[in-house]
Write an enzyme that holds these catalytic residues in place. Structure first.
Site, PDB file in Angstrom:
ATOM      1  N   HIS A 136      54.781  56.932  37.227  1.00  0.00           N
ATOM      2  CA  HIS A 136      54.667  58.393  37.328  1.00  0.00           C
ATOM      3  C   HIS A 136      53.220  58.866  37.547  1.00  0.00           C
ATOM      4  O   HIS A 136      52.280  58.298  37.000  1.00  0.00           O
ATOM      5  CB  HIS A 136      55.214  59.033  36.049  1.00  0.00           C
ATOM      6  CG  HIS A 136      54.382  58.682  34.838  1.00  0.00           C
ATOM      7  ND1 HIS A 136      53.303  59.433  34.454  1.00  0.00           N
ATOM      8  CD2 HIS A 136      54.452  57.636  33.991  1.00  0.00           C
ATOM      9  CE1 HIS A 136      52.753  58.884  33.396  1.00  0.00           C
ATOM     10  NE2 HIS A 136      53.422  57.782  33.098  1.00  0.00           N
ATOM     11  N   HIS A 145      47.678  49.179  50.475  1.00  0.00           N
ATOM     12  CA  HIS A 145      48.757  48.185  50.389  1.00  0.00           C
ATOM     13  C   HIS A 145      48.883  47.750  48.927  1.00  0.00           C
ATOM     14  O   HIS A 145      47.909  47.255  48.354  1.00  0.00           O
ATOM     15  CB  HIS A 145      48.403  46.990  51.289  1.00  0.00           C
ATOM     16  CG  HIS A 145      49.388  45.850  51.232  1.00  0.00           C
ATOM     17  ND1 HIS A 145      49.202  44.685  51.935  1.00  0.00           N
ATOM     18  CD2 HIS A 145      50.556  45.688  50.565  1.00  0.00           C
ATOM     19  CE1 HIS A 145      50.213  43.851  51.707  1.00  0.00           C
ATOM     20  NE2 HIS A 145      51.050  44.445  50.873  1.00  0.00           N
TER      21      HIS A 145
HETATM   22  C1  LIG Z   1      40.608  38.390  45.691  1.00  0.00           C
HETATM   23  C2  LIG Z   1      40.622  37.545  46.947  1.00  0.00           C
HETATM   24  C3  LIG Z   1      40.727  38.463  48.170  1.00  0.00           C
HETATM   25  C4  LIG Z   1      39.295  36.816  46.938  1.00  0.00           C
HETATM   26  O1  LIG Z   1      39.136  36.100  48.103  1.00  0.00           O
HETATM   27  P1  LIG Z   1      37.655  35.572  48.488  1.00  0.00           P
HETATM   28  O2  LIG Z   1      36.724  36.737  48.616  1.00  0.00           O
HETATM   29  O3  LIG Z   1      37.844  34.679  49.664  1.00  0.00           O
HETATM   30  O4  LIG Z   1      37.177  34.802  47.204  1.00  0.00           O
HETATM   31  P2  LIG Z   1      37.161  33.214  46.929  1.00  0.00           P
HETATM   32  O5  LIG Z   1      38.466  32.573  47.208  1.00  0.00           O
HETATM   33  O6  LIG Z   1      35.917  32.681  47.592  1.00  0.00           O
HETATM   34  O7  LIG Z   1      36.941  33.171  45.348  1.00  0.00           O
HETATM   35  C5  LIG Z   1      35.728  33.608  44.759  1.00  0.00           C
HETATM   36  C6  LIG Z   1      35.850  33.434  43.253  1.00  0.00           C
HETATM   37  O8  LIG Z   1      36.848  34.336  42.737  1.00  0.00           O
HETATM   38  C7  LIG Z   1      37.893  33.599  42.075  1.00  0.00           C
HETATM   39  N1  LIG Z   1      39.153  34.261  42.429  1.00  0.00           N
HETATM   40  C8  LIG Z   1      39.632  34.509  43.678  1.00  0.00           C
HETATM   41  N2  LIG Z   1      40.810  35.159  43.625  1.00  0.00           N
HETATM   42  C9  LIG Z   1      41.084  35.299  42.307  1.00  0.00           C
HETATM   43  C10 LIG Z   1      42.171  35.884  41.618  1.00  0.00           C
HETATM   44  N3  LIG Z   1      43.190  36.451  42.295  1.00  0.00           N
HETATM   45  N4  LIG Z   1      42.143  35.901  40.273  1.00  0.00           N
HETATM   46  C11 LIG Z   1      41.107  35.333  39.592  1.00  0.00           C
HETATM   47  N5  LIG Z   1      40.036  34.751  40.193  1.00  0.00           N
HETATM   48  C12 LIG Z   1      40.039  34.737  41.541  1.00  0.00           C
HETATM   49  C13 LIG Z   1      37.809  32.197  42.645  1.00  0.00           C
HETATM   50  O9  LIG Z   1      38.339  31.250  41.729  1.00  0.00           O
HETATM   51  C14 LIG Z   1      36.322  32.042  42.838  1.00  0.00           C
HETATM   52  O10 LIG Z   1      35.736  31.800  41.575  1.00  0.00           O
HETATM   53  P3  LIG Z   1      34.399  30.870  41.438  1.00  0.00           P
HETATM   54  O11 LIG Z   1      33.329  31.574  42.248  1.00  0.00           O
HETATM   55  O12 LIG Z   1      34.152  30.854  39.971  1.00  0.00           O
HETATM   56  O13 LIG Z   1      34.780  29.568  42.030  1.00  0.00           O
HETATM   57  C15 LIG Z   1      41.846  36.555  46.992  1.00  0.00           C
HETATM   58  O14 LIG Z   1      41.620  35.426  46.170  1.00  0.00           O
HETATM   59  C16 LIG Z   1      43.140  37.234  46.527  1.00  0.00           C
HETATM   60  O15 LIG Z   1      43.533  37.191  45.339  1.00  0.00           O
HETATM   61  N6  LIG Z   1      43.820  37.882  47.494  1.00  0.00           N
HETATM   62  C17 LIG Z   1      45.049  38.599  47.256  1.00  0.00           C
HETATM   63  C18 LIG Z   1      46.151  37.976  48.076  1.00  0.00           C
HETATM   64  C19 LIG Z   1      47.443  38.752  47.979  1.00  0.00           C
HETATM   65  O16 LIG Z   1      47.917  39.104  46.927  1.00  0.00           O
HETATM   66  N7  LIG Z   1      48.009  39.047  49.131  1.00  0.00           N
HETATM   67  C20 LIG Z   1      49.232  39.798  49.238  1.00  0.00           C
HETATM   68  C21 LIG Z   1      49.857  39.568  50.583  1.00  0.00           C
HETATM   69  S1  LIG Z   1      51.352  40.432  50.766  1.00  0.00           S
END
Ligand SMILES: CC(C)(COP(=O)(O)OP(=O)(O)OC[C@H]1O[C@@H](n2cnc3c(N)ncnc32)[C@H](O)[C@@H]1OP(=O)(O)O)[C@@H](O)C(=O)NCCC(=O)NCCS
Length: 212
Positions: A136, A145
């Site tokens: 709500h 998104h």
């Molecule tokens: C947040 C996100 C965009 C980060 O991507 P990125 O910028 O490429 O980051 P990296 O993969 O290089 O990770 C960087 C750090 O964040 C951490 N991290 C990344 N995603 C995380 C998450 N979801 N939760 C907790 N930690 C996360 C990694 O472990 C890494 O930690 P470190 O530096 O200690 O090793 C991606 O991990 C994510 O969660 N995307 C969402 C995907 C999703 O839900 N899509 C929906 C499609 S319908």
């Protein structure tokens, strides 16, 4: 209703199923992987996005949905097309529960098993993905998104272009700034600045151009 779907990637497949559930008809699919507009054997026109004016000469009263998961690309296509809001449809899966007091913007898609509760506002060209909960008084601005199974509790504000990752949760009353990204499975317990990426439980800012 006869619809043109813009984009033919993974997100678009789900949108096409949704259109069939609504008993509407896909008349055209526009994607720049095609070089010219051709009517295929299945009766669907396929062509590049630039073929829209030609398509509109073939089919009157066509409505559009931009079925591209990337928020920036979705916005750039809507901006380039320059259509009125009324040219776009909003799509709501029959299994979604949408409060009569919620507002749903043009070009928005509400996927299967979502809940949109009282007085929520869902902006134009947003994606509320499978099983997401928008509680709500929450407000999701244009081009945002909310990924599958994310939960936005009461009175959360998600500003333009932001992506809330799958299964993330945001506690009541918090604001996620524009064009931010919240990592999958994160728990947001404070406001998040615009253009930043925040991850973890509680979510901490990982990248923030404003602080570099
Ligand atoms: C947040 C996100 C965009 C980060 O991507 P990125 O910028 O490429 O980051 P990296 O993969 O290089 O990770 C960087 C750090 O964040 C951490 N991290 C990344 N995603 C995380 C998450 N979801 N939760 C907790 N930690 C996360 C990694 O472990 C890494 O930690 P470190 O530096 O200690 O090793 C991606 O991990 C994510 O969660 N995307 C969402 C995907 C999703 O839900 N899509 C929906 C499609 S319908």
């Amino acid at each position: 209703m006869e619809l043109a779907v813009i984009g033919e990637g993974g997100h678009s497949k789900v949108i096409m199923d949704l259109i069939r559930f609504q008993n509407d008809k896909v008349k055209a699919v526009l994607d720049d992987k095609y070089t010219e507009l051709v009517c295929h054997d299945d009766g669907i026109y396929r062509g590049p996005v630039a073929s829209v004016p030609h398509l509109l000469r073939q089919i009157e009263h066509l409505k559009f949905i931009v079925a591209i998961g990337n928020n920036k690309v979705r916005k750039s296509i809507v901006t380039k097309l320059g259509f009125t809001k009324e040219s776009y449809v909003s799509l709501i899966h029959p299994s979604a529960v949408v409060s009569p007091s919620a507002q749903i913007g043009q070009g928005a898609v509400i996927m299967a098993h979502c809940t949109i509760n009282a007085d929520a506002i869902i902006g134009n060209h947003t994606i509320i993905n499978t099983g997401a909960i928008v509680e709500h008084d929450s407000r999701i601005e244009d081009y945002a998104h909310v990924a599958p199974h994310a939960t936005l509790t009461g009175a959360v504000c998600v500003r333009e272009g932001t992506m809330i990752g799958a299964a993330a949760a945001v506690i009541p009353g918090k604001t996620i700034g524009e064009w931010a990204v919240i990592g999958a499975g994160s728990t947001v317990i404070s406001d998040i600045p615009s253009f930043s990426t925040a991850v973890g439980s509680p979510a901490k800012v990982l990248h923030c151009p404003n602080t570099i």
